[in-house]
Design an enzyme around this catalytic site. Structure first.
Site, PDB file in Angstrom:
ATOM      1  N   GLY A  13       0.868  -1.372   0.080  1.00 49.22           N
ATOM      2  CA  GLY A  13      -0.025   0.069  -0.039  1.00 49.22           C
ATOM      3  C   GLY A  13       0.885   1.300   0.086  1.00 49.22           C
ATOM      4  CG  MET A  91      -0.267  -8.074  -6.938  1.00 47.46           C
ATOM      5  SD  MET A  91       0.296  -7.161  -8.638  1.00 47.46           S
ATOM      6  CE  MET A  91       1.851  -6.137  -7.794  1.00 47.46           C
ATOM      7  NE  ARG A  92      -7.183 -12.063  -8.329  1.00 50.74           N
ATOM      8  CZ  ARG A  92      -6.932 -13.376  -8.303  1.00 50.74           C
ATOM      9  NH1 ARG A  92      -5.569 -13.966  -7.852  1.00 50.74           N
ATOM     10  NH2 ARG A  92      -7.364 -14.444  -8.963  1.00 50.74           N
ATOM     11  CG  ASN A 108      -2.238  -1.251 -13.147  1.00 49.20           C
ATOM     12  OD1 ASN A 108      -2.077  -1.277 -11.873  1.00 49.20           O
ATOM     13  ND2 ASN A 108      -1.394  -1.614 -13.976  1.00 49.20           N
ATOM     14  CG  HIS A 110       3.325  -2.286 -14.865  1.00 50.90           C
ATOM     15  ND1 HIS A 110       2.964  -3.334 -14.464  1.00 50.90           N
ATOM     16  CD2 HIS A 110       4.570  -2.465 -15.690  1.00 50.90           C
ATOM     17  CE1 HIS A 110       3.994  -4.491 -14.741  1.00 50.90           C
ATOM     18  NE2 HIS A 110       4.710  -3.925 -15.659  1.00 50.90           N
ATOM     19  CG  ASP A 146       0.339  -4.712 -16.776  1.00 47.67           C
ATOM     20  OD1 ASP A 146      -0.442  -4.047 -16.105  1.00 47.67           O
ATOM     21  OD2 ASP A 146       1.161  -5.537 -16.576  1.00 47.67           O
ATOM     22  CD  GLU A 175       5.680   1.991  -8.613  1.00 48.37           C
ATOM     23  OE1 GLU A 175       4.642   1.999  -8.252  1.00 48.37           O
ATOM     24  OE2 GLU A 175       6.507   1.102  -8.614  1.00 48.37           O
TER      25      GLU A 175
HETATM   26  C1  GAR Z   1       4.152  -1.023  -6.989  1.00 41.91           C
HETATM   27  O1  GAR Z   1       5.304  -1.247  -7.369  1.00 41.91           O
HETATM   28  C2  GAR Z   1       3.285  -1.268  -8.259  1.00 41.91           C
HETATM   29  O2  GAR Z   1       3.626  -0.415  -9.225  1.00 41.91           O
HETATM   30  C3  GAR Z   1       3.108  -2.766  -8.697  1.00 41.91           C
HETATM   31  O3  GAR Z   1       3.155  -3.513  -7.428  1.00 41.91           O
HETATM   32  C4  GAR Z   1       3.905  -2.612  -6.354  1.00 41.91           C
HETATM   33  C5  GAR Z   1       2.856  -2.258  -5.285  1.00 41.91           C
HETATM   34  O4  GAR Z   1       3.372  -1.785  -4.247  1.00 41.91           O
HETATM   35  N1  GAR Z   1       2.164  -2.876  -9.353  1.00 41.91           N
HETATM   36  C6  GAR Z   1       2.333  -3.816 -10.527  1.00 41.91           C
HETATM   37  O5  GAR Z   1       3.299  -4.592 -10.672  1.00 41.91           O
HETATM   38  C7  GAR Z   1       0.999  -3.862 -11.277  1.00 41.91           C
HETATM   39  N2  GAR Z   1       1.155  -5.146 -12.205  1.00 41.91           N
HETATM   40  P1  GAR Z   1       2.668  -0.761  -3.241  1.00 41.91           P
HETATM   41  O6  GAR Z   1       1.647  -1.947  -2.562  1.00 41.91           O
HETATM   42  O7  GAR Z   1       3.532  -0.468  -2.056  1.00 41.91           O
HETATM   43  O8  GAR Z   1       1.933   0.414  -3.680  1.00 41.91           O
END
Ligand code: GAR
Length: 205
Positions: A13, A91-92, A108, A110, A146, A175
């Site tokens: 999160g 992650m779904r 989203n 990524h 994606d 991010e």
């Molecule tokens: C982040 O790096 C996000 O970009 C990635 O998961 C992580 C979640 O971190 N998402 C993906 O890979 C989606 N395909 P967080 O829970 O600390 O935000």
């Protein structure tokens, strides 16, 4: 009027936290109406609760079909009168019921420069490929993984000696800047989709 966000998470999160902070600091004019997790003990749920945000857990397990899970999530978002849905480490795969409930209203983030390295472990994929630059993409969600129209991208250098962990950490910092900016851009409105292109009325630069 402040717009209502629904944030979907599966884990840590930190991007959720970046959105919360951007709202608290006045960089993003929005309210997080609900945080939904498909994982009951996702650490991000506690972050939301600490910020006084309502949380809902909807496990992806035990439904007759994936569409039933999607309908349940869409129903919870609608019940909270959400305008825009932000996937933040959710992650779904997002299926038709959710896409139809929020057309062009699901974002989203990524951790790669899409279309390079979609799917899982994008930081490892980037290192395995030997790229010198990776980065962050925020995009609209479509039925393809994606692959929706790109709202914003930010490059992040890959340095000698990087591991998936060190590269992920460097990308994550970017991010946390990029996601609030992308959400602000979308909420400002005035954008349109031309083919694959997200065309903003004005830039965030
Ligand atoms: C982040 O790096 C996000 O970009 C990635 O998961 C992580 C979640 O971190 N998402 C993906 O890979 C989606 N395909 P967080 O829970 O600390 O935000």
């Amino acid at each position: 009027m402040s717009r209502r966000l629904g944030v979907l998470i599966s884990g840590r999160g930190s991007n959720l936290q970046a959105l919360i902070r951007a709202i608290q600091e006045g960089r993003l004019d929005a309210t997080i109406a609900v945080v939904i997790s498909n994982i009951a003990d996702a650490p991000g749920l506690a972050l939301a609760q600490a910020a006084g945000i309502e949380t809902v857990t909807i496990s992806h397990k035990g439904w007759p079909s994936r569409a039933d899970f999607d309908r349940e999530v869409a129903g919870a978002l609608t019940a909270h009168q959400v305008d825009l849905v932000c996937l933040a480490g959710f992650m779904r795969l997002v299926g038709q019921p959710l896409l139809e409930a929020f057309p062009n209203r699901i974002l989203n983030i990524h951790p790669s420069l899409l279309p390079s390295f979609p799917g899982i472990e994008p930081q490892r994929q980037a290192l395995d490929h030997g790229v010198k630059v990776s980065g962050v993409t925020v995009h609209l969600v479509t039925a393809d993984l994606d692959a929706g129209p790109i709202i914003l991208q930010r490059p992040v250098p890959v340095v000698d000696g990087d591991t998936p962990v060190t590269l992920a950490a460097r990308i994550l910092e970017e991010e946390h800047r990029a996601y609030p900016e992308a959400v602000r851009l979308v909420l400002e409105g005035g954008w349109r989709i031309e083919g694959r292109r997200f065309v903003a009325l004005r830039t965030t630069a």
